[in-house]
Design a protein around this motif. Structure first.
Motif, PDB file in Angstrom:
ATOM      1  N   ASN A 512       0.810  -1.221   0.000  1.00 55.39           N
ATOM      2  CA  ASN A 512       0.000   0.000   0.000  1.00 55.39           C
ATOM      3  C   ASN A 512       0.848   1.279   0.000  1.00 55.39           C
ATOM      4  OD1 ASN A 512      -2.583   1.072  -0.184  1.00 55.39           O
ATOM      5  ND2 ASN A 512      -2.683   1.488   2.026  1.00 55.39           N
ATOM      6  N   LYS A 513       2.074   1.176  -0.493  1.00 55.06           N
ATOM      7  CA  LYS A 513       2.943   2.348  -0.552  1.00 55.06           C
ATOM      8  C   LYS A 513       2.718   3.102  -1.854  1.00 55.06           C
ATOM      9  CE  LYS A 513       6.661   0.547   2.363  1.00 55.06           C
ATOM     10  NZ  LYS A 513       8.114   0.175   2.430  1.00 55.06           N
ATOM     11  N   LYS A 514       2.828   4.418  -1.770  1.00 48.05           N
ATOM     12  CA  LYS A 514       2.636   5.263  -2.950  1.00 48.05           C
ATOM     13  C   LYS A 514       3.983   5.756  -3.463  1.00 48.05           C
ATOM     14  CE  LYS A 514      -1.948   6.972  -1.638  1.00 48.05           C
ATOM     15  NZ  LYS A 514      -2.760   8.176  -1.323  1.00 48.05           N
ATOM     16  N   VAL A 515       4.048   5.958  -4.791  1.00 49.55           N
ATOM     17  CA  VAL A 515       5.236   6.547  -5.417  1.00 49.55           C
ATOM     18  C   VAL A 515       4.773   7.652  -6.361  1.00 49.55           C
ATOM     19  CG1 VAL A 515       6.681   4.496  -5.261  1.00 49.55           C
ATOM     20  CG2 VAL A 515       5.234   4.814  -7.272  1.00 49.55           C
ATOM     21  N   THR A 516       5.616   8.659  -6.516  1.00 50.96           N
ATOM     22  CA  THR A 516       5.346   9.750  -7.455  1.00 50.96           C
ATOM     23  C   THR A 516       6.160   9.508  -8.724  1.00 50.96           C
ATOM     24  OG1 THR A 516       5.048  11.265  -5.601  1.00 50.96           O
ATOM     25  CG2 THR A 516       5.377  12.246  -7.775  1.00 50.96           C
ATOM     26  N   ILE A 517       5.487   9.574  -9.873  1.00 49.23           N
ATOM     27  CA  ILE A 517       6.140   9.327 -11.161  1.00 49.23           C
ATOM     28  C   ILE A 517       6.095  10.609 -11.995  1.00 49.23           C
ATOM     29  CG2 ILE A 517       6.068   7.973 -13.287  1.00 49.23           C
ATOM     30  CD1 ILE A 517       4.757   5.720 -11.661  1.00 49.23           C
ATOM     31  N   ILE A 518       7.252  11.016 -12.526  1.00 51.61           N
ATOM     32  CA  ILE A 518       7.351  12.242 -13.332  1.00 51.61           C
ATOM     33  C   ILE A 518       7.869  11.879 -14.721  1.00 51.61           C
ATOM     34  CG2 ILE A 518       8.214  14.606 -13.420  1.00 51.61           C
ATOM     35  CD1 ILE A 518       8.940  12.877 -10.266  1.00 51.61           C
ATOM     36  N   LYS A 519       7.122  12.277 -15.762  1.00 53.97           N
ATOM     37  CA  LYS A 519       7.488  11.982 -17.148  1.00 53.97           C
ATOM     38  C   LYS A 519       7.676  13.283 -17.944  1.00 53.97           C
ATOM     39  CE  LYS A 519       4.556   7.816 -17.162  1.00 53.97           C
ATOM     40  NZ  LYS A 519       3.397   7.181 -17.817  1.00 53.97           N
ATOM     41  N   ASN A 520       8.318  13.145 -19.106  1.00 53.80           N
ATOM     42  CA  ASN A 520       8.482  14.215 -20.114  1.00 53.80           C
ATOM     43  C   ASN A 520       9.384  15.357 -19.663  1.00 53.80           C
ATOM     44  OD1 ASN A 520       6.675  12.764 -21.724  1.00 53.80           O
ATOM     45  ND2 ASN A 520       4.907  13.909 -20.967  1.00 53.80           N
ATOM     46  N   LEU A 521      10.253  15.129 -18.705  1.00 59.43           N
ATOM     47  CA  LEU A 521      11.172  16.188 -18.272  1.00 59.43           C
ATOM     48  C   LEU A 521      12.123  16.597 -19.385  1.00 59.43           C
ATOM     49  CD1 LEU A 521      12.010  14.776 -14.730  1.00 59.43           C
ATOM     50  CD2 LEU A 521      10.741  16.885 -15.187  1.00 59.43           C
ATOM     51  N   GLU A 522      12.528  15.618 -20.244  1.00 59.41           N
ATOM     52  CA  GLU A 522      13.501  15.903 -21.298  1.00 59.41           C
ATOM     53  C   GLU A 522      12.982  16.935 -22.287  1.00 59.41           C
ATOM     54  OE1 GLU A 522      13.650  11.323 -20.654  1.00 59.41           O
ATOM     55  OE2 GLU A 522      12.166  12.927 -20.658  1.00 59.41           O
ATOM     56  N   LEU A 523      11.652  16.954 -22.503  1.00 62.58           N
ATOM     57  CA  LEU A 523      11.087  17.892 -23.479  1.00 62.58           C
ATOM     58  C   LEU A 523      11.318  19.345 -23.070  1.00 62.58           C
ATOM     59  CD1 LEU A 523       7.675  16.137 -24.254  1.00 62.58           C
ATOM     60  CD2 LEU A 523       9.839  15.950 -25.490  1.00 62.58           C
ATOM     61  N   TYR A 524      11.570  19.571 -21.799  1.00 66.54           N
ATOM     62  CA  TYR A 524      11.766  20.933 -21.290  1.00 66.54           C
ATOM     63  C   TYR A 524      13.227  21.197 -20.910  1.00 66.54           C
ATOM     64  CZ  TYR A 524       6.694  20.991 -21.255  1.00 66.54           C
ATOM     65  OH  TYR A 524       5.380  20.927 -21.643  1.00 66.54           O
ATOM     66  N   GLY A 525      14.117  20.336 -21.403  1.00 71.08           N
ATOM     67  CA  GLY A 525      15.541  20.541 -21.151  1.00 71.08           C
ATOM     68  C   GLY A 525      15.971  20.204 -19.740  1.00 71.08           C
ATOM     69  N   LEU A 526      15.146  19.471 -19.010  1.00 71.82           N
ATOM     70  CA  LEU A 526      15.495  19.074 -17.648  1.00 71.82           C
ATOM     71  C   LEU A 526      16.120  17.685 -17.661  1.00 71.82           C
ATOM     72  CD1 LEU A 526      12.355  20.341 -15.709  1.00 71.82           C
ATOM     73  CD2 LEU A 526      14.700  21.084 -15.310  1.00 71.82           C
ATOM     74  N   ASP A 527      17.205  17.526 -16.969  1.00 72.26           N
ATOM     75  CA  ASP A 527      17.875  16.236 -16.861  1.00 72.26           C
ATOM     76  C   ASP A 527      17.157  15.394 -15.803  1.00 72.26           C
ATOM     77  OD1 ASP A 527      19.525  14.082 -16.562  1.00 72.26           O
ATOM     78  OD2 ASP A 527      21.385  15.246 -16.422  1.00 72.26           O
ATOM     79  N   PRO A 528      16.534  14.274 -16.182  1.00 71.05           N
ATOM     80  CA  PRO A 528      15.804  13.455 -15.198  1.00 71.05           C
ATOM     81  C   PRO A 528      16.675  13.043 -14.008  1.00 71.05           C
ATOM     82  CG  PRO A 528      15.282  12.736 -17.425  1.00 71.05           C
ATOM     83  CD  PRO A 528      16.393  13.727 -17.551  1.00 71.05           C
ATOM     84  N   GLN A 529      17.948  12.728 -14.257  1.00 67.11           N
ATOM     85  CA  GLN A 529      18.824  12.329 -13.161  1.00 67.11           C
ATOM     86  C   GLN A 529      19.046  13.487 -12.198  1.00 67.11           C
ATOM     87  OE1 GLN A 529      20.259   9.011 -12.753  1.00 67.11           O
ATOM     88  NE2 GLN A 529      20.323   9.974 -10.733  1.00 67.11           N
TER      89      GLN A 529
END
Length: 595
Positions: A512-529
């Motif tokens: 029952n643990k929750k995680v936050t998922i973030i997508k499409n960062l590369e399209l805005y020049g953000l490095d996911p790492q």
């Protein structure tokens, strides 16, 4: 082809047309053998012809083979492209120049004679109007096609001064970009160029055209060549001699005042070029690790190069001779220092670095910087401070159905317009056709063209007038959606459709643990790492990078817990991204007392 052109038509060449083209190519380039002609103009493989118009309105015919332009025809004259010359490098008489000159040629400049390297065997014998290839010193693969503006005898009689070649097409120009954008192969010169400036002086009987000395006073005064080009020039001397030259530099400088004097003698553009070179090599040597690759080019500039800039100075690509950071990286890639690829459309990343390259190994970190401390800098803080949100502009393409409405203003299918341009075209169309309602100027009369373009079939018998705002909104809805993204220091990129927002979602995991998922960062020049590392430090929770489902070459950030509050603060306040480009902020946990 230094500026953009418009594609008019694309058709496959068949039968007699293909045989005629092969005959024309044989007549234009008699050195090609029968086997080479059959390879260049094959019998069965797909061979397309494209009609284009250059930025000056000139009609150009381009022949395509294996998705690469191989020939182009202007005013009934055939010319080979660089893709063809890389396969047949001896097709045209070739003249060599220095690697940094290529950027100027690709930008639309002609090749001046002071930029031509005279080999010990002498220049090729050509007449005025002869089609020639341009190569870079140390590599026989041509990088440009041009027409000689004078004969070889006239060049020598003029003391190698003035314009030598009218350049038609180059590596890195728009015609090259229409192919697979591959880089020139490395082909050994037929004759090793003389490296000694003294030998060149004796051979030419004049002051040396080329000097690889690191001293500014001895550098050649070429119209399009700046002092930043000393590094590529020095590369030709070989690793050992390069180190000797660099080691000798402090001994040759009498004092700090002399160094300052030499720096002040350079133009502001040359100083900015030198600063970019310094920060580039500093960042590669002290900041970037192999584990960081692939690395977004925007992150490399904003996080690594900016942090290597000396106090009191500021990097500004617009003030350099490159004008765009992508052009700077192309030059570095041409020198085989690194490799840049477009992993997702419009977003370039550094995928490989040659840390054994002599220029990187020989670079000395400037005083005031510590290599050890530089490598331990807080990457997250640097990135937060220097990240610049891209400029996103919605654009519209003229669709087939809307052609009748836009052809009166000179636009065709595929024409790209901004919303203000669309508005002005519609207003001018209504006024020129006297469609404003005489009794109420807030309404526009619907004529046959507006009816076909803007009304559904069920509405065509019912609607005879439209309000101005409804007229414009209907028009925008029926145009093809596009958008232009401009990252800091890079060339604008136009993509189809509307830009995808940064997508934030909450997923349930085991226990029952929750995680936050973030997508499409590369399209805005953000490095996911970078985002993952920053979030992990802020919320003290585990963050990982995983492939994004259904999106090739993209990744997503996954962090434990519902972290949307922290993420919203970082994206909206620290990165200054507009809220309209972020989706899922409403899923943040409600703040309140725990029961």
């Amino acid at each position: 082809f230094a500026r953009a052109f418009r594609v008019r038509a694309n058709t496959n060449i068949k039968g007699s047309d293909r045989r005629k083209l092969r005959s024309d190519v044989a007549a234009a380039f008699p050195t090609l053998s029968t086997e080479q002609l059959a390879e260049l103009i094959p019998n069965k493989e797909e061979l397309n012809v494209i009609k284009i118009y250059s930025h000056k309105g000139e009609a150009i015919t381009v022949y395509m083979n294996h998705r690469n332009p191989i020939l182009f025809e202007a005013e009934k004259v055939l010319y080979p492209t660089v893709y063809t010359l890389w396969v047949y490098p001896d097709l045209l008489p070739a003249f060599a120049t220095w690697p940094p000159v290529l950027q100027k040629l690709a930008g639309g400049a002609d090749l001046m004679l002071p930029g031509v390297v005279v080999p010990s065997s002498g220049l090729p014998r050509v007449q005025r109007g002869t089609l020639c290839a341009v190569t870079l010193l140390g590599n026989r693969a041509p990088v440009a096609v041009g027409v000689a503006t004078m004969s070889t005898e006239e060049m020598l009689a003029a003391g190698m001064k003035g314009k030598g070649f009218a350049v038609l097409h180059t590596h890195l120009d728009h015609l090259w970009e229409y192919g697979d954008k591959s880089s020139p192969p490395t082909l050994a010169p037929l004759e090793t160029a003389k490296e000694s400036a003294g030998d060149e002086e004796e051979l030419q009987g004049k002051e040396p055209v080329s000097s690889c000395s690191p001293e500014p006073e001895q550098h050649v005064d070429i119209r399009d060549l700046s002092l930043r080009d000393r590094e590529p020039c020095a590369e030709l001397l070989g690793q050992e001699e390069l180190r000797e030259n660099r080691a000798a530099e402090p001994a040759e400088d009498a004092s700090t005042e002399d160094q300052q004097e030499a720096e002040d003698s350079r133009t502001p553009q040359e100083q900015m070029d030198a600063l970019f070179n310094q920060c580039f090599f500093h960042a590669l040597k002290c900041k970037v690790k192999k584990s960081d690759l692939p690395l977004l080019t925007s992150t490399f500039l904003g996080s690594h190069m900016f942090s290597c800039c000396p106090a009191g100075k500021q990097l500004d690509i617009k003030k350099s001779s490159y004008k765009k950071f992508s052009k700077f990286l192309q030059c570095m890639q041409h020198q085989k220092i690194l490799q840049v690829k477009e992993l997702s459309k419009g977003v370039e990343s550094i995928v490989e670095v040659d840390w054994k390259h002599p220029d990187i190994k020989a670079f000395a970190v400037p005083e005031g910087f510590s290599s050890a401390s530089a490598a331990q800098d807080s990457k997250s803080e640097d990135r937060e401070q220097v990240y610049r949100a891209p400029e996103v502009i919605p654009l519209y393409g003229v669709s087939t159905k809307m052609i009748p409405l836009f052809q009166e203003s000179g636009h065709r299918k595929g024409s790209i317009l901004s919303s203000s341009e669309v508005r002005n075209i519609i207003i001018n169309y209504v006024k020129s056709n006297e469609l404003v309602d005489e009794t109420n100027k807030n309404f526009v009369k619907v004529n046959a063209i507006l009816c076909d373009c803007l009304l559904d079939k069920s509405e065509q018998d019912e609607i005879s007038h439209l309000k101005w705002d409804e007229l414009l909104s209907r028009c925008l809805e029926r145009l093809q959606p596009l958008h232009q993204v401009t990252f800091f220091g890079q060339e604008p990129v136009v993509r189809k459709g509307n830009i995808e927002p940064i997508d934030i979602s909450i997923a349930q995991r085991s226990s029952n643990k929750k995680v936050t998922i973030i997508k499409n960062l590369e399209l805005y020049g953000l490095d996911p790492q970078c985002v993952a590392n920053t979030l992990q430090q802020k919320v003290q929770a585990s963050a990982t990078i995983t492939p994004a489902p259904g999106a090739k070459d993209r990744v997503q950030v996954q962090i434990q817990g519902n972290q949307i509050h922290h993420l919203a603060k970082m994206l909206l306040e620290e990165y200054q991204l507009p809220r309209k480009y972020i989706q899922g902020l409403e899923k943040a946990p409600k703040l309140g007392r725990k029961k």
